[in-house]
Write a protein that holds these residues in place. Structure first.
Motif, PDB file in Angstrom:
ATOM      1  N   GLU A  78      10.825 -30.722 -36.621  1.00  0.00           N
ATOM      2  CA  GLU A  78      11.133 -31.306 -35.318  1.00  0.00           C
ATOM      3  C   GLU A  78       9.839 -31.731 -34.631  1.00  0.00           C
ATOM      4  O   GLU A  78       8.861 -30.990 -34.633  1.00  0.00           O
ATOM      5  CB  GLU A  78      11.866 -30.255 -34.471  1.00  0.00           C
ATOM      6  N   HIS A  79       9.841 -32.912 -34.041  1.00  0.00           N
ATOM      7  CA  HIS A  79       8.649 -33.430 -33.377  1.00  0.00           C
ATOM      8  C   HIS A  79       8.337 -32.591 -32.133  1.00  0.00           C
ATOM      9  O   HIS A  79       9.246 -32.133 -31.450  1.00  0.00           O
ATOM     10  CB  HIS A  79       8.873 -34.888 -33.002  1.00  0.00           C
ATOM     11  N   ASP A  80       7.031 -32.402 -31.889  1.00  0.00           N
ATOM     12  CA  ASP A  80       6.627 -31.609 -30.722  1.00  0.00           C
ATOM     13  C   ASP A  80       5.726 -32.423 -29.796  1.00  0.00           C
ATOM     14  O   ASP A  80       4.843 -31.884 -29.138  1.00  0.00           O
ATOM     15  CB  ASP A  80       5.920 -30.326 -31.167  1.00  0.00           C
ATOM     16  N   GLY A  81       5.942 -33.737 -29.750  1.00  0.00           N
ATOM     17  CA  GLY A  81       5.118 -34.605 -28.914  1.00  0.00           C
ATOM     18  C   GLY A  81       5.449 -34.478 -27.436  1.00  0.00           C
ATOM     19  O   GLY A  81       6.317 -33.686 -27.026  1.00  0.00           O
ATOM     20  N   GLY A 105       7.080 -34.737 -24.181  1.00  0.00           N
ATOM     21  CA  GLY A 105       8.458 -35.008 -23.804  1.00  0.00           C
ATOM     22  C   GLY A 105       9.479 -34.387 -24.747  1.00  0.00           C
ATOM     23  O   GLY A 105      10.686 -34.611 -24.611  1.00  0.00           O
ATOM     24  N   MET A 106       8.995 -33.600 -25.726  1.00  0.00           N
ATOM     25  CA  MET A 106       9.931 -32.974 -26.677  1.00  0.00           C
ATOM     26  C   MET A 106      10.168 -31.489 -26.379  1.00  0.00           C
ATOM     27  O   MET A 106      11.085 -30.887 -26.925  1.00  0.00           O
ATOM     28  CB  MET A 106       9.398 -33.090 -28.114  1.00  0.00           C
ATOM     29  N   THR A 107       9.286 -30.891 -25.580  1.00  0.00           N
ATOM     30  CA  THR A 107       9.294 -29.430 -25.461  1.00  0.00           C
ATOM     31  C   THR A 107       9.627 -28.971 -24.036  1.00  0.00           C
ATOM     32  O   THR A 107       9.834 -29.793 -23.147  1.00  0.00           O
ATOM     33  CB  THR A 107       7.918 -28.867 -25.873  1.00  0.00           C
ATOM     34  N   GLY A 108       9.645 -27.671 -23.834  1.00  0.00           N
ATOM     35  CA  GLY A 108       9.931 -27.105 -22.503  1.00  0.00           C
ATOM     36  C   GLY A 108      11.342 -27.475 -22.056  1.00  0.00           C
ATOM     37  O   GLY A 108      12.304 -27.275 -22.801  1.00  0.00           O
ATOM     38  N   PHE A 109      11.443 -28.018 -20.839  1.00  0.00           N
ATOM     39  CA  PHE A 109      12.739 -28.424 -20.313  1.00  0.00           C
ATOM     40  C   PHE A 109      12.945 -29.935 -20.389  1.00  0.00           C
ATOM     41  O   PHE A 109      13.934 -30.460 -19.898  1.00  0.00           O
ATOM     42  CB  PHE A 109      12.880 -27.971 -18.855  1.00  0.00           C
ATOM     43  N   SER A 110      11.967 -30.649 -21.017  1.00  0.00           N
ATOM     44  CA  SER A 110      12.045 -32.110 -21.051  1.00  0.00           C
ATOM     45  C   SER A 110      13.133 -32.580 -22.006  1.00  0.00           C
ATOM     46  O   SER A 110      13.123 -32.219 -23.181  1.00  0.00           O
ATOM     47  CB  SER A 110      10.701 -32.697 -21.485  1.00  0.00           C
ATOM     48  N   SER A 126       5.853 -39.149 -26.328  1.00  0.00           N
ATOM     49  CA  SER A 126       6.042 -39.326 -27.763  1.00  0.00           C
ATOM     50  C   SER A 126       7.246 -38.507 -28.182  1.00  0.00           C
ATOM     51  O   SER A 126       7.161 -37.300 -28.353  1.00  0.00           O
ATOM     52  CB  SER A 126       4.807 -38.897 -28.552  1.00  0.00           C
ATOM     53  N   ARG A 127       8.371 -39.199 -28.295  1.00  0.00           N
ATOM     54  CA  ARG A 127       9.587 -38.494 -28.657  1.00  0.00           C
ATOM     55  C   ARG A 127      10.043 -38.949 -30.039  1.00  0.00           C
ATOM     56  O   ARG A 127       9.446 -39.847 -30.640  1.00  0.00           O
ATOM     57  CB  ARG A 127      10.670 -38.725 -27.591  1.00  0.00           C
ATOM     58  N   LYS A 137      18.169 -26.662 -25.721  1.00  0.00           N
ATOM     59  CA  LYS A 137      18.230 -27.490 -26.928  1.00  0.00           C
ATOM     60  C   LYS A 137      18.039 -28.953 -26.537  1.00  0.00           C
ATOM     61  O   LYS A 137      18.292 -29.345 -25.387  1.00  0.00           O
ATOM     62  CB  LYS A 137      19.576 -27.293 -27.632  1.00  0.00           C
ATOM     63  N   ILE A 138      17.619 -29.745 -27.500  1.00  0.00           N
ATOM     64  CA  ILE A 138      17.348 -31.164 -27.249  1.00  0.00           C
ATOM     65  C   ILE A 138      18.649 -31.894 -26.929  1.00  0.00           C
ATOM     66  O   ILE A 138      19.667 -31.717 -27.601  1.00  0.00           O
ATOM     67  CB  ILE A 138      16.655 -31.794 -28.478  1.00  0.00           C
ATOM     68  N   LEU A 139      18.608 -32.707 -25.863  1.00  0.00           N
ATOM     69  CA  LEU A 139      19.747 -33.562 -25.522  1.00  0.00           C
ATOM     70  C   LEU A 139      19.768 -34.718 -26.514  1.00  0.00           C
ATOM     71  O   LEU A 139      18.804 -35.473 -26.604  1.00  0.00           O
ATOM     72  CB  LEU A 139      19.593 -34.080 -24.087  1.00  0.00           C
ATOM     73  N   GLU A 140      20.858 -34.835 -27.262  1.00  0.00           N
ATOM     74  CA  GLU A 140      20.950 -35.932 -28.243  1.00  0.00           C
ATOM     75  C   GLU A 140      21.904 -37.000 -27.711  1.00  0.00           C
ATOM     76  O   GLU A 140      21.516 -37.782 -26.852  1.00  0.00           O
ATOM     77  CB  GLU A 140      21.316 -35.360 -29.617  1.00  0.00           C
TER      78      GLU A 140
END
Lengths: 450, 113
Positions: A299-302, A304-309, A242-243, A329-332
């Motif tokens: 920011e969504h925390d589903g 696949g959103m956290t850690g190293f994902s 859930s991203r 940081k999140i890859l955009e």
């Protein structure tokens, strides 16, 4: 060892039959506690019993097949060791490279990305969970928009088609881990080369228009996407993936709710009947089998959103090191990438060949490609190629070149794209991270003349 | 054909409706993967949820394999395997699929065999 394994299976099933179903046979008992939801589990159990389980669909969960219970010592004969297996999926080119079957993941070798628009047969496959059954009535598929909205929306695909204007665009869809295999030391995850990408024509309606119909509140800043694919473990409480994205990205006019790909109804394997397309960003935000978008005030925390994902380091880390989640940081936007689609890596050319026609593609996430260069001398000198324009924003750009060779022998052809901000593909996969995101080193093929 | 299950014989209805699965993964066996102590236990532990193909693609140090097991538990609710069992799994994984400094992405297609 096989005796031991057999006892283990029986012991496990005695202790906790349902758990044993899941751990040994990959079998998920659904709500009705019946049936094999997963082909591998059925195959494994059939092998253990020593014959086909004919009525597997109605076999109650958590029960020990009698053959196992009665003759625990009769170990199943393991199938003979199998070599590399060809890729086989209905409608797909057997030349795709299989990365894994559960979940099903296959990439497209660069030379099969030689079409201006990637046909369905050559489009890569990426799943995170189980593949849902094909929807029997696509137009009855239901999408919910909720969360930080004034009027939550529940709308069928059929209504979406009627109520909103249809839009089409050519866009690259690219796995966030594309290029992961180029990292050293090896990064964790599917070992994509450059083929976790393709460019299709997508048709649907504007995501922004649909979100506006639900009336986003001022507090809405982020999206959260949910799909119908079940977690591999079969646990219905587990979310497969859930991203989400920052709301301004979701409101871009090129973000679509898609039901057709290359002018045909969206295939089940690509998320049909309804998926998201968030072009330029990791493919995992373009949710397949889309059922719900929730607007959030943070920011969504589903899953696949956290850690190293789907994240990359802020300050560069030591390759192979442990990594500090706070430094990620999140890859955009996906990074710039160019590929040679003709000739194929490993092509042999007749002796005396002194000129080769090259073709390829290049793309750069949210940006465009400004220039493309090739080298036949390991980067000592570079030649600029003919680079086409995108048909629309987020399309890839096709390129052609003719290169001269001084004599027979082994040549490497390197290809390097430069994005509209002047950033070039590096020679080695940059900014190492544990799960290997952002690996975009220049493409390298070898040809042999004579 | 009736299947005998549990302690009682149950004849299952022959008219069962069975939707063909969207995709049926082929069988995998431990023998497809590098031999070594604890291979079979490791194999069956992992394939409860996913194919072993994704495991065998990886090359990692023991410490990074350990991180993977932790991540699997946190992210995917894998049973929290500890102690001797965990050591056995890590022994096999770090021996069969050890860290390499060679990336997998580039191979010389003309390399002498």
């Amino acid at each position: 060892m096989s005796d031991k394994r057999e006892r283990t299976i029986v012991d496990l099933r005695m202790e906790d039959p349902e758990r044993a179903d899941a751990t040994i046979f990959g079998r998920r008992t659904d709500v009705s506690r019946r049936g094999f939801m997963n082909g591998a589990g059925l195959a494994a159990m059939s092998a253990a019993v020593g014959g086909t389980i004919v009525h597997s669909a109605t076999m109650p969960g958590g029960l020990i097949p009698a053959a196992l219970a009665q003759d625990a010592k009769k170990a199943p004969e393991a199938a003979a060791a199998q070599g590399p297996q060809p890729f086989s999926f209905p409608g797909k080119d057997p030349g795709l490279s299989l990365l894994g079957e559960r979940p099903l993941v296959a990439e497209t070798p660069e030379h099969l990305l030689d079409d201006e628009t990637t046909p369905l047969s050559k489009f890569f496959i990426r799943n995170n969970g189980q593949i849902p059954e094909k929807a029997a009535q696509p137009d009855a598929w239901e999408l919910t928009i909720d969360g930080e909205v004034n009027s939550p929306l529940k709308i069928t695909l059929g209504e979406l088609k009627k109520r909103f204007a249809t839009k089409s665009l050519y866009a690259v869809l690219e796995c966030g881990g594309n290029g992961r295999s180029f990292y050293a030391p090896q990064a964790r995850g599917n070992q994509w080369t450059n083929g976790g990408a393709g460019c299709a024509k997508w048709t649907g309606v504007s995501l922004a228009e649909v979100l506006k119909a639900a009336g986003p509140k001022a507090s809405a800043t982020y999206t959260a996407h949910y799909g119908a694919d079940q977690h591999l473990s079969g646990d219905p409480k587990q979310v497969t993936l859930s991203r989400g994205v920052r709301l301004p990205k979701a409101m871009e006019p090129e973000c679509l709710l898609v039901w057709a790909m290359n002018d045909a109804p969206l295939e089940n394997i690509h998320g049909g009947p309804l998926r998201l397309l968030i072009p330029g960003w990791p493919g995992s935000v373009s949710h397949k089998w889309l059922t719900r978008i929730t607007l959030r005030d943070k920011e969504h925390d589903g899953a696949g959103m956290t850690g190293f994902s789907y994240r990359v380091p802020i300050n560069p880390m030591v390759p192979g090191g442990k990594g500090d989640p706070k430094n990620f940081k999140i890859l955009e936007s996906m990074p710039v990438r160019g590929i040679i689609t003709n000739p194929a890596n490993g092509t042999k050319l007749p002796a005396g060949t002194r000129e080769i026609a090259l073709r390829g593609a290049a793309w750069a996430g949210d940006d465009t490609v400004k220039a493309m260069h090739v080298s036949t001398d390991y980067g000592a000198t570079w030649q600029q190629v003919e680079l086409g324009n995108p048909r629309n924003k987020f399309d890839w750009q096709r390129w052609t070149a003719r290169i001269k060779l001084p004599g027979d022998g082994y040549y490497e052809i390197w290809a390097r794209a430069t994005d509209s901000n002047g950033r070039m593909q590096p020679h080695a996969a940059p900014n190492w991270n544990p799960q290997g995101y952002g690996g975009n080193p220049l493409h390298r093929i070898a040809v042999l003349v004579g | 054909m009736a299947i005998i299950v549990g302690s009682a014989a149950i004849a299952l209805p022959a008219t069962a409706q069975q939707t063909p699965p969207a995709f049926e993964p082929r069988d995998e066996t431990p023998e497809q993967y590098p031999p070594g102590p604890n291979r079979d236990d490791t194999f069956y532990f992992c394939v409860a949820c996913h194919s072993f193909q994704i495991v065998a693609q990886q090359r990692m140090s023991r410490s990074r394999w350990d991180d993977v097991l932790t991540w699997m538990t946190e992210r995917h609710k894998m049973p929290d395997v500890q102690g001797e069992e965990r050591d056995k799994i890590l022994d096999y994984l770090s021996t069969a699929f050890p860290e390499t400094t060679q990336p997998r992405g580039w191979k010389n297609p003309f390399a002498p065999k």
